[in-house]
Design a protein around this motif. Structure first.
Motif, mmCIF file in Angstrom:
data_model
loop_
_atom_site.group_PDB
_atom_site.id
_atom_site.type_symbol
_atom_site.label_atom_id
_atom_site.label_comp_id
_atom_site.label_asym_id
_atom_site.label_seq_id
_atom_site.Cartn_x
_atom_site.Cartn_y
_atom_site.Cartn_z
ATOM 1 N N THR A 9 0.833 -1.205 0.000
ATOM 2 C CA THR A 9 0.000 0.000 0.000
ATOM 3 C C THR A 9 0.865 1.251 0.000
ATOM 4 O OG1 THR A 9 -1.697 -1.193 1.237
ATOM 5 C CG2 THR A 9 -1.824 1.206 1.273
ATOM 6 N N VAL A 10 1.925 1.244 0.772
ATOM 7 C CA VAL A 10 2.794 2.414 0.906
ATOM 8 C C VAL A 10 3.785 2.536 -0.248
ATOM 9 C CG1 VAL A 10 4.638 3.429 2.331
ATOM 10 C CG2 VAL A 10 2.594 2.461 3.412
ATOM 11 N N PHE A 11 4.371 1.423 -0.667
ATOM 12 C CA PHE A 11 5.495 1.496 -1.593
ATOM 13 C C PHE A 11 5.166 1.217 -3.054
ATOM 14 C CE2 PHE A 11 7.611 0.883 2.511
ATOM 15 C CZ PHE A 11 8.519 1.919 2.460
ATOM 16 N N GLN B 284 12.763 1.994 -2.820
ATOM 17 C CA GLN B 284 13.738 2.954 -2.310
ATOM 18 C C GLN B 284 13.369 4.378 -2.714
ATOM 19 O OE1 GLN B 284 17.848 1.868 -2.678
ATOM 20 N NE2 GLN B 284 18.576 3.917 -2.197
ATOM 21 N N SER B 285 12.915 4.558 -3.939
ATOM 22 C CA SER B 285 12.488 5.874 -4.397
ATOM 23 C C SER B 285 11.335 6.404 -3.539
ATOM 24 C CB SER B 285 12.076 5.784 -5.869
ATOM 25 O OG SER B 285 11.548 7.008 -6.302
ATOM 26 N N ARG B 286 10.379 5.543 -3.250
ATOM 27 C CA ARG B 286 9.229 5.948 -2.421
ATOM 28 C C ARG B 286 9.669 6.211 -0.976
ATOM 29 N NH1 ARG B 286 3.759 5.368 -5.099
ATOM 30 N NH2 ARG B 286 4.483 4.845 -7.158
ATOM 31 N N LEU B 287 10.581 5.383 -0.455
ATOM 32 C CA LEU B 287 11.083 5.595 0.906
ATOM 33 C C LEU B 287 11.711 6.979 1.010
ATOM 34 C CD1 LEU B 287 11.901 4.726 3.800
ATOM 35 C CD2 LEU B 287 13.962 3.725 2.780
ATOM 36 N N LEU C 294 12.102 -5.279 2.286
ATOM 37 C CA LEU C 294 10.652 -5.082 2.180
ATOM 38 C C LEU C 294 10.095 -5.440 0.809
ATOM 39 C CD1 LEU C 294 10.183 -1.720 4.113
ATOM 40 C CD2 LEU C 294 9.898 -4.061 4.962
ATOM 41 N N ALA C 295 10.893 -5.258 -0.234
ATOM 42 C CA ALA C 295 10.401 -5.508 -1.597
ATOM 43 C C ALA C 295 10.081 -6.974 -1.839
ATOM 44 C CB ALA C 295 11.413 -5.010 -2.628
ATOM 45 N N ASP D 284 1.402 -8.811 17.503
ATOM 46 C CA ASP D 284 2.531 -7.970 17.082
ATOM 47 C C ASP D 284 1.999 -6.700 16.430
ATOM 48 O OD1 ASP D 284 4.455 -9.700 17.983
ATOM 49 O OD2 ASP D 284 4.954 -10.504 16.014
ATOM 50 N N ASP D 285 2.550 -5.562 16.823
ATOM 51 C CA ASP D 285 2.127 -4.283 16.264
ATOM 52 C C ASP D 285 2.937 -4.008 14.997
ATOM 53 O OD1 ASP D 285 1.130 -1.761 15.794
ATOM 54 O OD2 ASP D 285 1.272 -1.136 17.890
ATOM 55 N N VAL D 286 2.547 -4.671 13.937
ATOM 56 C CA VAL D 286 3.284 -4.648 12.674
ATOM 57 C C VAL D 286 3.401 -3.231 12.103
ATOM 58 C CG1 VAL D 286 3.252 -5.505 10.294
ATOM 59 C CG2 VAL D 286 2.660 -7.022 12.176
ATOM 60 N N ILE D 287 2.330 -2.480 12.127
ATOM 61 C CA ILE D 287 2.356 -1.131 11.544
ATOM 62 C C ILE D 287 3.321 -0.237 12.315
ATOM 63 C CG2 ILE D 287 0.975 0.900 10.953
ATOM 64 C CD1 ILE D 287 0.403 -1.638 9.224
ATOM 65 N N ASP D 288 3.312 -0.288 13.642
ATOM 66 C CA ASP D 288 4.273 0.514 14.412
ATOM 67 C C ASP D 288 5.710 0.138 14.085
ATOM 68 O OD1 ASP D 288 2.282 1.968 15.636
ATOM 69 O OD2 ASP D 288 2.818 1.391 17.679
ATOM 70 N N VAL D 289 5.994 -1.145 13.927
ATOM 71 C CA VAL D 289 7.351 -1.575 13.577
ATOM 72 C C VAL D 289 7.737 -1.008 12.218
ATOM 73 C CG1 VAL D 289 8.820 -3.561 13.008
ATOM 74 C CG2 VAL D 289 7.294 -3.655 14.993
ATOM 75 N N GLU D 290 6.843 -1.109 11.254
ATOM 76 C CA GLU D 290 7.146 -0.593 9.916
ATOM 77 C C GLU D 290 7.354 0.919 9.946
ATOM 78 O OE1 GLU D 290 3.824 -2.222 7.773
ATOM 79 O OE2 GLU D 290 4.817 -4.167 7.543
#
Length: 179
Positions: A50-52, A79-82, A105-106, A134-140
């Motif tokens: 969703t993000v990348f 990487q460009s999006r990051l 992540l890719a 596990d709080d996956v979104i917070d880790v990301e």
């Protein structure tokens, strides 16, 4: 033998879906396994695509990609999006450069360790599996915005949703009852 709550939860969801879709109507057509089946989504790491990955064709291609080909095909896009999201990114709390994080992540797979505790991240173990709580979104968010110490951009390192809306069960089927 150690059970994997994630696998159990996925099995429970699949069984529940099958049971809910059952009918007592004898005139309903029988299910068949004929045809062509196509993978529609990757979700080992929630929110990553969703993000990348942009909407439309690139997201569809990512979701249907074979995991072994994902890193080479999408690391540069990630990487460009990051860097667009966090132009000041140097390294994250794991010491990963932008190329290292986005390479990880890719390839949208759920890593599992046979020897370490099952967790998405517990401060020591990283991506050794994933527990329901596990709080996956917070880790990301921490890895994207937290910088080398995890304290950079504190307003961006948590979604402030710290628990499920109902407690998970201590035994099978583990998932909380539906509202």
């Amino acid at each position: 033998m150690k059970t994997n709550p994630f696998k159990i939860a996925l099995s429970l969801i699949a069984i529940s879906t099958a049971l809910v879709s059952c009918t007592s109507n004898d005139s309903a057509p029988a299910a068949t396994m004929e045809g062509t089946y196509v993978q529609k989504d990757q979700m080992a790491r929630p929110a990553i695509n969703t993000v990348f990955i942009g909407a439309g064709a690139p997201k569809d291609a990512f979701n249907a990609a074979i995991p072994s080909a994902m890193g080479a095909a999408y690391q540069g896009i990630f990487q460009s999006r990051l860097m667009a999201l966090n132009a000041g990114y140097t390294t994250n709390a794991l010491g990963q450069t932008a190329a290292q994080l986005t390479g990880l992540l890719a390839t949208d797979v759920l890593n599992v360790s046979k020897v370490a505790p099952t967790t998405f991240y517990d401060g020591t173990n990283v991506l050794t599996g994933r527990k329901l709580n596990d709080d996956v979104i917070d880790v990301e968010l921490l890895l994207i915005f937290g910088g080398p110490t995890g304290t950079t951009n504190p307003g961006l390192t948590s979604d402030h949703v710290n628990a499920n809306d109902k407690p998970f069960l201590p035994s099978f089927p583990y998932l909380a009852a539906a509202w």
